[in-house]
Structures are given as C-alpha cells and as structure tokens.
Design an enzyme around this catalytic site. Structure first.
Site, PDB file in Angstrom:
ATOM      1  N   CYS A   1     -41.470  32.151 -68.856  1.00 10.10           N
ATOM      2  CA  CYS A   1     -42.178  33.144 -68.043  1.00 10.10           C
ATOM      3  C   CYS A   1     -41.507  34.461 -68.367  1.00 10.10           C
ATOM      4  CB  CYS A   1     -42.056  32.785 -66.568  1.00 10.10           C
ATOM      5  SG  CYS A   1     -42.403  34.062 -65.371  1.00 10.10           S
TER       6      CYS A   1
ATOM      7  N   GLU B   1     -48.997  36.121 -68.407  1.00  9.62           N
ATOM      8  CA  GLU B   1     -48.917  35.610 -69.774  1.00  9.62           C
ATOM      9  C   GLU B   1     -49.869  36.420 -70.650  1.00  9.62           C
ATOM     10  OE1 GLU B   1     -46.702  33.657 -70.659  1.00  9.62           O
ATOM     11  OE2 GLU B   1     -46.185  32.348 -68.981  1.00  9.62           O
TER      12      GLU B   1
END
Length: 225
Positions: free
Chosen positions: A2, A105
């Site tokens: 992440c 993302e």
C-alpha cells in the site's frame, strides 16, 4: 499495496470503530486528522497497547532493522514471510493497528499517466489494517528507530484488477485480539493468513490524478470522477 493512504477521521472515530474499552493515551490530538494524501516515510496515526492502555501515536511509516542500512526501509511486509523471515524478526512481536479511511492504487489503463483508484470499505467504516513496528515507549518517549510496516496479502476477486496485493484488514473483534499481547504469535499469524476481510468488503473508484503529487492535500482527492 500500500503506497498511499488517507486518515481524515479523528482518532476517537478510529478508536470507536475498534470498540476497545481500554483507557486511551492519545498523543495524536482531538481534532480530525484531515490528511487525504499520506505518503510513506511520513508520520501516521497508529494504535497499539502498552500495558492496559491503548496508545494513539504518530509513527513513521517505514522500518528496517539496524543491519539493513544499505537499503530503503520497507513500508509493507508480505504476510507469507513476515512471521518467519529475519528482516522483521525484531518487530514481529510488536503488533499495532493502522486505522485508515481509504488507500490508493494506480492502474495502467493506457493513458499518459496511470489512473489512481481509491479503495474503501463498503459503507465507509474505518479500515483497521494489521501492522507491526518498533513502537514508541510511553516511559521512554519516541526513539530514532521507531517505525512500522503494514502487512499485505494477495488480492482476490475483483480487486486483483486494481492491484495484486492489499492490506490485511481485520474486523474489530480480530483487531482487538491482534493487539492483545497475550495472543500467541502462532494465532496472530493464522489471523493474518486466513481471517482478513475479503475483497467483497471493499469498493473502489477512479479519483483525480493529482493524488499522485504528495503536495496535493485537499479533500477533493477522495471524490470519484
């Protein structure tokens, strides 16, 4: 995952989502965090237990052992290796929760720049990410080597189209068990491997490409386009 996240709720909102009765030692502050574009190496609000107190502290996102100064500090740890590899051995026993509102993302969709997507929990509830780290000691104060990593697992279902990895997200009940120092290490590993929230618990949508620039901080970054 992440590589970028949001923490705009207040720390008391995150603690309420955790549903933990312990008294809170809060060094984060009372106001909403209002951070919509949080990057690695910066300070991130983290929850951890010390004795019977739940502590909320700002801790650097990223950590490496003292013998690995020749490489960049990772910000994530793969669930398949974190409990047994030498790199994270020193911090594996030191469990924490990184409470977030969402993460981002980037997907290559053929344009001049990759398209950012925001991923959040369906219904908008806070996301309780499993983490480990070298955590602040309330008796000694912050240390130079304080830091943490978020634990990630393979994505499954539709989310794999966004990214092949995602944070291990725990239910409040499992998050409390994860934080409890009495939880055996073997049980903690099993929780990470088999009991994280499934992809169906999340939703995702395109957001402004300006989220890619860490100088951009505003709430417009989390709006769908």
């Amino acid at each position: 995952m992440c590589g970028r996240l949001s923490q705009y709720s207040g720390i008391h909102d995150f603690v309420a989502a955790l549903s933990m009765p312990n008294a809170l030692a809060n060094s984060v502050g009372e106001l909403p965090l209002d951070r919509y574009n949080v990057a690695p190496t910066t300070q991130v609000a983290l929850l951890h237990l010390q004795g019977d107190l739940l502590h909320a502290d700002m801790v650097r996102w990223g950590w490496r052992p003292h013998w690995a100064k020749d490489r960049a500090a990772p910000i994530n740890a793969r669930v398949e290796k974190v409990a047994h590899g030498p790199f994270f051995r020193a911090i594996w026993p030191h469990r924490a929760i990184t409470p977030i509102d969402n993460w981002f993302e980037w997907v290559d969709e053929g344009g001049p720049k990759k398209q950012p997507y925001l991923i959040r929990q369906r219904g908008g509830a806070p996301i309780l990410c499993a983490a480990i780290g070298h955590l602040p000691d309330a008796d000694e104060g912050p240390a130079e080597d304080d830091g943490f990593v978020i634990i990630t697992a393979d994505s499954t279902g539709g989310m794999v189209d966004i990214h092949d990895r995602r944070p291990v997200v725990l239910t409040p009940e499992l998050a409390r068990e994860w934080l409890d120092p009495a939880t055996p290490k073997e049980r903690a590993e099993q929780m990470l491997l088999f009991e994280g929230k499934p992809s169906e618990s999340f939703e995702w949508f395109k957001v402004d490409i300006n989220v890619g620039n860490t100088r951009n901080k505003g709430p417009n970054l989390i709006n769908p386009i």
